[in-house]
Design a protein around this motif. Structure first.
Motif, PDB file in Angstrom:
ATOM      1  N   LEU A  23       0.734  -1.175   0.135  1.00  0.00           N
ATOM      2  CA  LEU A  23       0.004  -0.030  -0.008  1.00  0.00           C
ATOM      3  C   LEU A  23       0.724   1.349   0.142  1.00  0.00           C
ATOM      4  O   LEU A  23       0.655   2.285  -0.719  1.00  0.00           O
ATOM      5  CB  LEU A  23      -1.167  -0.209   1.052  1.00  0.00           C
ATOM      6  CG  LEU A  23      -2.185  -0.947   1.073  1.00  0.00           C
ATOM      7  CD1 LEU A  23      -3.061  -0.874   2.528  1.00  0.00           C
ATOM      8  CD2 LEU A  23      -2.970  -0.528   0.074  1.00  0.00           C
ATOM      9  N   ALA A  24       1.924   1.335   0.791  1.00  0.00           N
ATOM     10  CA  ALA A  24       2.781   2.322   0.969  1.00  0.00           C
ATOM     11  C   ALA A  24       3.408   2.693  -0.385  1.00  0.00           C
ATOM     12  O   ALA A  24       3.592   3.826  -0.882  1.00  0.00           O
ATOM     13  CB  ALA A  24       3.802   2.327   2.050  1.00  0.00           C
ATOM     14  N   ARG A  29       3.834   5.408  -5.896  1.00  0.00           N
ATOM     15  CA  ARG A  29       3.911   5.536  -7.326  1.00  0.00           C
ATOM     16  C   ARG A  29       2.585   6.141  -7.814  1.00  0.00           C
ATOM     17  O   ARG A  29       2.717   7.016  -8.795  1.00  0.00           O
ATOM     18  CB  ARG A  29       3.495   3.880  -7.654  1.00  0.00           C
ATOM     19  CG  ARG A  29       3.560   3.640  -9.253  1.00  0.00           C
ATOM     20  CD  ARG A  29       4.781   3.664  -9.754  1.00  0.00           C
ATOM     21  NE  ARG A  29       4.795   3.167 -11.315  1.00  0.00           N
ATOM     22  CZ  ARG A  29       4.492   3.760 -12.223  1.00  0.00           C
ATOM     23  NH1 ARG A  29       4.324   5.201 -12.007  1.00  0.00           N
ATOM     24  NH2 ARG A  29       4.556   3.326 -13.464  1.00  0.00           N
ATOM     25  N   ILE A  30       1.514   5.912  -7.434  1.00  0.00           N
ATOM     26  CA  ILE A  30       0.096   6.616  -7.669  1.00  0.00           C
ATOM     27  C   ILE A  30       0.118   8.136  -7.577  1.00  0.00           C
ATOM     28  O   ILE A  30      -0.185   8.836  -8.317  1.00  0.00           O
ATOM     29  CB  ILE A  30      -1.105   5.975  -7.190  1.00  0.00           C
ATOM     30  CG1 ILE A  30      -1.296   4.550  -7.560  1.00  0.00           C
ATOM     31  CG2 ILE A  30      -2.466   6.719  -7.536  1.00  0.00           C
ATOM     32  CD1 ILE A  30      -1.577   4.384  -8.964  1.00  0.00           C
ATOM     33  N   ALA A  72      -0.312  14.082   5.279  1.00  0.00           N
ATOM     34  CA  ALA A  72      -0.726  12.534   5.140  1.00  0.00           C
ATOM     35  C   ALA A  72      -1.765  12.399   4.137  1.00  0.00           C
ATOM     36  O   ALA A  72      -2.818  12.671   4.269  1.00  0.00           O
ATOM     37  CB  ALA A  72      -0.752  11.630   6.328  1.00  0.00           C
ATOM     38  N   GLY A  73      -1.526  11.621   3.053  1.00  0.00           N
ATOM     39  CA  GLY A  73      -2.718  11.541   1.855  1.00  0.00           C
ATOM     40  C   GLY A  73      -3.412  10.319   2.316  1.00  0.00           C
ATOM     41  O   GLY A  73      -3.396   9.921   3.302  1.00  0.00           O
ATOM     42  N   GLY A  74      -4.567  10.147   1.364  1.00  0.00           N
ATOM     43  CA  GLY A  74      -5.267   9.016   1.618  1.00  0.00           C
ATOM     44  C   GLY A  74      -4.594   7.706   1.529  1.00  0.00           C
ATOM     45  O   GLY A  74      -3.218   7.663   1.264  1.00  0.00           O
ATOM     46  N   LYS A  75      -5.558   6.774   1.413  1.00  0.00           N
ATOM     47  CA  LYS A  75      -4.612   5.303   1.442  1.00  0.00           C
ATOM     48  C   LYS A  75      -4.507   4.792  -0.010  1.00  0.00           C
ATOM     49  O   LYS A  75      -3.773   3.715  -0.168  1.00  0.00           O
ATOM     50  CB  LYS A  75      -5.710   4.295   2.048  1.00  0.00           C
ATOM     51  CG  LYS A  75      -6.041   4.637   3.429  1.00  0.00           C
ATOM     52  CD  LYS A  75      -7.003   3.667   4.131  1.00  0.00           C
ATOM     53  CE  LYS A  75      -7.742   4.132   5.559  1.00  0.00           C
ATOM     54  NZ  LYS A  75      -8.361   5.535   5.289  1.00  0.00           N
ATOM     55  N   GLN A 270      -5.287   8.132  15.119  1.00  0.00           N
ATOM     56  CA  GLN A 270      -5.307   6.840  13.947  1.00  0.00           C
ATOM     57  C   GLN A 270      -6.010   7.527  12.806  1.00  0.00           C
ATOM     58  O   GLN A 270      -5.678   7.132  11.785  1.00  0.00           O
ATOM     59  CB  GLN A 270      -5.436   5.597  14.746  1.00  0.00           C
ATOM     60  CG  GLN A 270      -4.468   5.254  15.655  1.00  0.00           C
ATOM     61  CD  GLN A 270      -4.610   3.852  16.174  1.00  0.00           C
ATOM     62  OE1 GLN A 270      -6.099   3.822  16.454  1.00  0.00           O
ATOM     63  NE2 GLN A 270      -3.836   3.066  16.247  1.00  0.00           N
ATOM     64  N   THR A 271      -7.273   8.046  13.045  1.00  0.00           N
ATOM     65  CA  THR A 271      -8.274   8.033  12.046  1.00  0.00           C
ATOM     66  C   THR A 271      -7.884   9.601  11.236  1.00  0.00           C
ATOM     67  O   THR A 271      -8.445   9.856  10.108  1.00  0.00           O
ATOM     68  CB  THR A 271      -9.713   8.211  12.481  1.00  0.00           C
ATOM     69  OG1 THR A 271      -9.722   9.332  13.423  1.00  0.00           O
ATOM     70  CG2 THR A 271      -9.969   6.719  13.225  1.00  0.00           C
ATOM     71  N   GLY A 272      -7.339  10.540  12.321  1.00  0.00           N
ATOM     72  CA  GLY A 272      -7.374  11.888  11.454  1.00  0.00           C
ATOM     73  C   GLY A 272      -8.481  12.750  11.575  1.00  0.00           C
ATOM     74  O   GLY A 272      -8.656  13.752  10.934  1.00  0.00           O
TER      75      GLY A 272
END
Lengths: 380, 380
Positions: A23-24, A29-30, A72-75, A270-272
């Motif tokens: 995921l990271a 990359r995305i 911090a961006g999305g997942k 943790q959730t922001g």
């Protein structure tokens, strides 16, 4: 094993914490790809700047932020699912039919469409903050923010072609764009219901499930379907594409239900998200709907009265709601729903990925199984 | 001559008032198609109802209006241009390569995307009326209206496939959707500028022309390009497709400038818009920008002061603006711009449609010439 994404695939093979690592790596990359698509497709510097602000890569004045200061961006869950399903199906059919560039383009398009919906959601919900930063509409005004969202929506469709822009081109691209259009349509059906729930007294669990099937699960199903489609290179009925779509749909339902749980019981760090925000805004998320069904008559009446208010709840009222939910075990009841969708997702995934021996030898199948578990047990 | 649209083509051949007739017949055909696309693509009855209201086919309660009570709809200019260019190019290349069903689907998609932009425009401009009826946001609220627009935007992309939904399918469909996505992106660049002009003092004629190139001309260029593309069945560089795109772009510029003129000097009964509305809202349309350039220094200062107000102008102030515009001949100056684009459109059309003898024998070429004239001389 040849792979569309060697660097990412390496991290999948034999690493015990591999899904998080994947995921990271995928997010990095995305994000690089999104930046390039914006450069290529969004010629207007102001719109590009506002989108870059939304992604957390620049300040409100469009000045790029140094890496350390970036929000911090999305997942990037949707791109990761699309790419993993692409790889999984590709391995299953023997590594042939690779459409690497289009897979990356499609994964990027999914994230653009997802983010258009976030920008418009924030306008519709009057939310001032997203991931700890002022929302696009609260910075640039509502009229421009509507337009920024529309730009991302269109950019999503434009991005499907890939940066090569092969015209005369790939039949699969047409099919991908069509499935993205259908998902985008379904998102508006879900959003229509979600907006309507705000002023509707008798929202049932079934109505809620229909809502999230559109609002959240449709685009995730598009990701898993589209990724696999690229590997099979032909949307005919004899292939496991429907199972891939079902996998994404069920995973999306579980993911959203877990989101609802975290919206009430998650840790802010943790959730922001602000703890209790969903309760204070009287959001009819699944735990609340389950409590309205399962709580004792007295508690139900109190809960109903609190949710019939026309303004945000006070901290004291929030605590009352929380204790009603806790008393009737709403968290566990909601988690049971999430787990059910998780199991259904795993079952669809197994159907999609073929016979047991094929699955055992396919590292991407294992990664998708892990990701499914993560979607409904995560804490942030 | 075989035709994709026999009934419409019949009305073109040898009828002295044929363009108006073609437009009327086309509007009827496209409206029927829109209704069928909504039925097929928009599964949510509420969203379908709200869209039907927007098109003037139902009341705000979604109850269909009898034909006699239906509001006069739009001109369906974009679909008509797409179909005429399709027919014109088809005749030119000898009648082969007909993609009738996709041509209708694409023409319909253009109208859906155009109408998504109208619904969002009305929210952004806080307009209460469109074609004499309350706007979607003023009926259903802003949050739902944003979503209704998004639904139409996505429906436009979904509609390109045609109702047959041939998958595995047509490479041209992918190219059409890609060009629709690019046009939709360009529309947001134009809209960004238009929204910014509201609070910008020094808008120049060049900035205005860039704005309408995106906001209005991009989708019209997509119509003429896409229609011709379907006839040529291959977007390669050796064909007159760039000339078709240029034709649409120039026609679109002329059409918008004429719209600006009608927004100030048009008759309410012909335009369906409140006379003087553009002036009262201090819209920086071309006649005003030309007056700011050409008026005497004193008149220019007065005009600038009136347009620097932060509220709508009074009737008295509107009259003052009008007399400044009239004194410096702003209408004729603006019309000169419209005529210039009209001439450029005709020149591009001639290039697109080949040698003189080919053009003479092509009734659709004549119809497109007439339509170009109409776009910049119409009174409503």
């Amino acid at each position: 094993m040849p792979s569309a994404l060697p660097a990412l695939a390496d991290q999948v093979a034999g690493c015990p914490t591999y899904v998080q690592d994947y995921l990271a790596a995928c997010a990095t990359r995305i994000d690089a790809e999104i930046a390039q698509v914006l450069e290529a497709e969004v010629k207007d510097p102001w719109l590009r700047g506002a989108i870059t602000y939304h992604f957390g890569w620049a300040g409100a004045d469009f000045v790029p932020l140094p890496a350390a200061q970036r929000a911090a961006g999305g997942k990037r869950l949707r791109p990761a699912l699309a790419l993993l399903c692409y790889e999984c199906a590709r391995v299953n059919r023997g590594g042939a039919g690779a459409e690497d560039e289009i897979a990356i383009a499609f994964a990027t398009a999914l994230e653009l469409v997802h983010n258009y919906s976030l920008i418009h959601d924030d306008i519709q919900d009057r939310d001032l903050l997203r991931r700890g930063r002022p929302t696009v509409w609260s910075v640039y005004g509502q009229a421009q923010a509507i337009n920024v969202g529309n730009c991302l929506h269109a950019a999503g469709f434009a991005a499907c072609r890939g940066r090569g822009r092969a015209t005369g081109g790939n039949v699969l691209v047409g099919e991908l764009i069509a499935s993205l259009a259908t998902a985008s349509l379904e998102m508006t059906w879900g959003q229509r219901r979600d907006l309507m729930f705000e002023t509707l007294d008798d929202v049932t669990v079934d109505m809620y499930l229909q809502m999230i099937a559109g609002k959240t699960a449709a685009l995730i199903a598009c990701a898993t379907y589209g990724g696999a489609l690229l590997a099979y290179a032909d949307p005919s009925a004899h292939q496991p594409l429907p199972a891939y779509a079902e996998f994404g749909c069920q995973l999306g339902m579980g993911f959203q239900i877990r989101d609802d749980i975290l919206g009430i019981w998650g840790k802010e760090t943790q959730t922001g998200k602000a703890r209790g925000g969903d309760i204070r805004r009287r959001k009819k998320s699944l735990p609340v709907l389950l409590a309205l069904q399962e709580a004792s008559p007295g508690a139900r009446a109190r809960l109903r009265a609190l949710y019939a208010m026309t303004t945000d709840l006070t901290s004291d009222q929030e605590r009352k709601v929380r204790s009603i939910l806790d008393e009737c075990g709403a968290q566990a009841l909601a988690q049971r729903h999430a787990d059910l969708h998780s199991r259904r997702a795993l079952s669809a995934l197994a159907r999609a990925a073929g016979r047991p021996e094929a699955r055992r030898e396919n590292p991407f199948f294992g990664a998708l199984e892990q990701l499914t578990g993560l979607a409904t047990t995560r804490t942030g």
